[in-house]
Design a protein around this motif. Structure first.
Motif, PDB file in Angstrom:
ATOM      1  N   LYS A   1     -32.378  80.112   7.673  1.00 54.44           N
ATOM      2  CA  LYS A   1     -31.956  80.569   8.989  1.00 54.44           C
ATOM      3  C   LYS A   1     -32.441  81.993   9.166  1.00 54.44           C
ATOM      4  O   LYS A   1     -32.298  82.821   8.287  1.00 54.44           O
ATOM      5  CB  LYS A   1     -30.444  80.512   9.104  1.00 54.44           C
ATOM      6  CG  LYS A   1     -29.908  79.101   9.073  1.00 54.44           C
ATOM      7  CD  LYS A   1     -28.422  79.077   9.115  1.00 54.44           C
ATOM      8  CE  LYS A   1     -27.951  77.654   8.912  1.00 54.44           C
ATOM      9  NZ  LYS A   1     -26.558  77.594   8.533  1.00 54.44           N
TER      10      LYS A   1
ATOM     11  N   ASP B   1     -33.317  85.320  12.207  1.00 53.33           N
ATOM     12  CA  ASP B   1     -33.029  85.861  13.528  1.00 53.33           C
ATOM     13  C   ASP B   1     -34.202  85.494  14.422  1.00 53.33           C
ATOM     14  O   ASP B   1     -35.253  86.128  14.399  1.00 53.33           O
ATOM     15  CB  ASP B   1     -32.824  87.367  13.470  1.00 53.33           C
ATOM     16  CG  ASP B   1     -32.443  87.951  14.822  1.00 53.33           C
ATOM     17  OD1 ASP B   1     -32.487  87.215  15.829  1.00 53.33           O
ATOM     18  OD2 ASP B   1     -32.108  89.140  14.865  1.00 53.33           O
TER      19      ASP B   1
ATOM     20  N   GLU C   1     -27.525  78.568  16.173  1.00 54.27           N
ATOM     21  CA  GLU C   1     -26.167  78.306  15.721  1.00 54.27           C
ATOM     22  C   GLU C   1     -25.214  79.441  16.060  1.00 54.27           C
ATOM     23  O   GLU C   1     -24.015  79.220  16.199  1.00 54.27           O
ATOM     24  CB  GLU C   1     -26.170  78.069  14.210  1.00 54.27           C
ATOM     25  CG  GLU C   1     -26.955  76.836  13.819  1.00 54.27           C
ATOM     26  CD  GLU C   1     -27.064  76.663  12.323  1.00 54.27           C
ATOM     27  OE1 GLU C   1     -26.323  77.338  11.578  1.00 54.27           O
ATOM     28  OE2 GLU C   1     -27.899  75.847  11.901  1.00 54.27           O
ATOM     29  N   ARG C   2     -25.765  80.651  16.165  1.00 52.40           N
ATOM     30  CA  ARG C   2     -24.911  81.821  16.392  1.00 52.40           C
ATOM     31  C   ARG C   2     -25.692  82.879  17.155  1.00 52.40           C
ATOM     32  O   ARG C   2     -26.830  83.162  16.824  1.00 52.40           O
ATOM     33  CB  ARG C   2     -24.470  82.362  15.035  1.00 52.40           C
ATOM     34  CG  ARG C   2     -23.550  83.526  15.091  1.00 52.40           C
ATOM     35  CD  ARG C   2     -23.090  83.858  13.653  1.00 52.40           C
ATOM     36  NE  ARG C   2     -22.787  85.253  13.568  1.00 52.40           N
ATOM     37  CZ  ARG C   2     -23.485  86.163  12.902  1.00 52.40           C
ATOM     38  NH1 ARG C   2     -24.518  85.801  12.195  1.00 52.40           N
ATOM     39  NH2 ARG C   2     -23.145  87.415  12.905  1.00 52.40           N
TER      40      ARG C   2
ATOM     41  N   VAL D   1     -25.475  86.923  18.677  1.00 54.56           N
ATOM     42  CA  VAL D   1     -24.778  88.206  18.666  1.00 54.56           C
ATOM     43  C   VAL D   1     -25.481  89.106  19.671  1.00 54.56           C
ATOM     44  O   VAL D   1     -26.693  89.306  19.582  1.00 54.56           O
ATOM     45  CB  VAL D   1     -24.783  88.855  17.266  1.00 54.56           C
ATOM     46  CG1 VAL D   1     -24.092  90.213  17.312  1.00 54.56           C
ATOM     47  CG2 VAL D   1     -24.114  87.957  16.233  1.00 54.56           C
TER      48      VAL D   1
ATOM     49  N   GLU E   1     -19.988  88.087  19.523  1.00 47.41           N
ATOM     50  CA  GLU E   1     -20.498  87.047  18.628  1.00 47.41           C
ATOM     51  C   GLU E   1     -20.102  85.693  19.194  1.00 47.41           C
ATOM     52  O   GLU E   1     -18.941  85.463  19.514  1.00 47.41           O
ATOM     53  CB  GLU E   1     -19.922  87.218  17.225  1.00 47.41           C
ATOM     54  CG  GLU E   1     -20.450  86.211  16.244  1.00 47.41           C
ATOM     55  CD  GLU E   1     -19.955  86.467  14.829  1.00 47.41           C
ATOM     56  OE1 GLU E   1     -19.946  85.496  14.047  1.00 47.41           O
ATOM     57  OE2 GLU E   1     -19.586  87.602  14.510  1.00 47.41           O
ATOM     58  N   ILE E   2     -21.083  84.803  19.319  1.00 49.39           N
ATOM     59  CA  ILE E   2     -20.865  83.496  19.927  1.00 49.39           C
ATOM     60  C   ILE E   2     -21.365  82.420  18.975  1.00 49.39           C
ATOM     61  O   ILE E   2     -22.540  82.410  18.607  1.00 49.39           O
ATOM     62  CB  ILE E   2     -21.616  83.383  21.277  1.00 49.39           C
ATOM     63  CG1 ILE E   2     -21.154  84.486  22.234  1.00 49.39           C
ATOM     64  CG2 ILE E   2     -21.431  81.997  21.880  1.00 49.39           C
ATOM     65  CD1 ILE E   2     -22.077  84.695  23.422  1.00 49.39           C
ATOM     66  N   MET E   3     -20.478  81.528  18.567  1.00 45.90           N
ATOM     67  CA  MET E   3     -20.894  80.369  17.783  1.00 45.90           C
ATOM     68  C   MET E   3     -21.400  79.337  18.796  1.00 45.90           C
ATOM     69  O   MET E   3     -20.682  78.948  19.717  1.00 45.90           O
ATOM     70  CB  MET E   3     -19.727  79.794  16.966  1.00 45.90           C
ATOM     71  CG  MET E   3     -19.183  80.784  15.941  1.00 45.90           C
ATOM     72  SD  MET E   3     -20.426  81.562  14.888  1.00 45.90           S
ATOM     73  CE  MET E   3     -20.889  80.205  13.845  1.00 45.90           C
ATOM     74  N   ALA E   4     -22.631  78.954  18.651  1.00 46.64           N
ATOM     75  CA  ALA E   4     -23.300  78.129  19.661  1.00 46.64           C
ATOM     76  C   ALA E   4     -23.156  76.642  19.373  1.00 46.64           C
ATOM     77  O   ALA E   4     -23.263  76.210  18.226  1.00 46.64           O
ATOM     78  CB  ALA E   4     -24.771  78.512  19.729  1.00 46.64           C
ATOM     79  N   ARG E   5     -22.919  75.885  20.432  1.00 49.11           N
ATOM     80  CA  ARG E   5     -22.940  74.422  20.363  1.00 49.11           C
ATOM     81  C   ARG E   5     -24.123  73.951  21.193  1.00 49.11           C
ATOM     82  O   ARG E   5     -24.421  74.530  22.235  1.00 49.11           O
ATOM     83  CB  ARG E   5     -21.647  73.832  20.910  1.00 49.11           C
ATOM     84  CG  ARG E   5     -20.454  74.073  20.005  1.00 49.11           C
ATOM     85  CD  ARG E   5     -19.270  73.236  20.449  1.00 49.11           C
ATOM     86  NE  ARG E   5     -18.847  73.521  21.814  1.00 49.11           N
ATOM     87  CZ  ARG E   5     -17.892  74.367  22.135  1.00 49.11           C
ATOM     88  NH1 ARG E   5     -17.259  75.031  21.208  1.00 49.11           N
ATOM     89  NH2 ARG E   5     -17.571  74.557  23.404  1.00 49.11           N
TER      90      ARG E   5
ATOM     91  N   GLU F   1     -29.203  83.475  15.376  1.00 45.20           N
ATOM     92  CA  GLU F   1     -29.370  82.905  14.043  1.00 45.20           C
ATOM     93  C   GLU F   1     -29.576  81.404  14.184  1.00 45.20           C
ATOM     94  O   GLU F   1     -28.830  80.721  14.883  1.00 45.20           O
ATOM     95  CB  GLU F   1     -28.122  83.166  13.200  1.00 45.20           C
ATOM     96  CG  GLU F   1     -28.241  82.659  11.786  1.00 45.20           C
ATOM     97  CD  GLU F   1     -26.982  82.940  10.990  1.00 45.20           C
ATOM     98  OE1 GLU F   1     -26.231  81.979  10.719  1.00 45.20           O
ATOM     99  OE2 GLU F   1     -26.754  84.113  10.653  1.00 45.20           O
TER     100      GLU F   1
END
Length: 180
Positions: A40, A42, A97-98, A100, A141-145, A172
């Motif tokens: 993973k 950036d 997936e994430r 920022v 920070e956002i956890m992505a779906r 990420e």
């Protein structure tokens, strides 16, 4: 006869080791392949091939490219009036997936994504109201779906002041495939 038995025994051991994965060469090879696939990074760094292809405002001292240059001392600033937006192109299909986002004075942020080969057909993905943090950066920070994209469009709908700044955008995830 004894030599033939040793060769058969050796052959059996090598076959068994290959079958159960004890052979150092195949184990290392599998590890390298697994590490390569699962790496993973950036995805928003310019050094990874990302590019800001559009920004609604630009200040020569604080251009849009500063958001993805990896330097914590640089940033992009809006030049007043809202909404303001910018589009990041990955030049490949990615799975995020994430996210920022480090910013200052951003009140409401909408993020849209596209999986097209061109920056069209954006669909709403994430919208957030950020908290004002006096004297320090907002660190959202956002956890992505469902984070598959080739382009991301960031729309700063409103701000806590006349100007806002975005210091970095980090995504990420992994590259899924090249555009073809």
């Amino acid at each position: 006869m004894e030599r033939r038995a040793r060769v058969e025994k050796f052959s059996f051991i090598v076959t068994l080791h290959l079958h159960i994965g004890l052979c150092p060469v195949t184990t290392r090879s599998r590890r390298k392949i697994k590490d390569f696939k699962m790496k993973k990074t950036d995805l928003c760094l310019s050094s990874e091939g990302a590019e800001v292809i559009l920004a609604t405002s630009s200040d020569e001292k604080h251009p849009p490219e500063n958001m993805i240059d990896g330097n914590p001392d640089t940033f992009w600033t809006t030049t007043g009036m809202f909404p303001q937006e910018f589009i990041i192109c990955f030049h490949k299909h990615v799975r995020i997936e994430r996210l920022v986002i480090q910013s200052y004075f951003v009140r409401t942020l909408r993020i849209e994504k596209s999986t097209s080969k061109e920056p069209v057909d954006f669909e709403p993905w994430i919208e957030r109201d950020l908290v004002h943090t006096e004297g320090q950066l907002q660190n959202e920070e956002i956890m992505a779906r469902d984070g598959h994209a080739t382009y991301l469009r960031f729309i700063i709908i409103s701000a806590f002041d006349h100007f806002a700044s975005v210091h970095s955008v980090s995504a990420e995830g992994t590259a899924v495939s090249n555009l073809s």
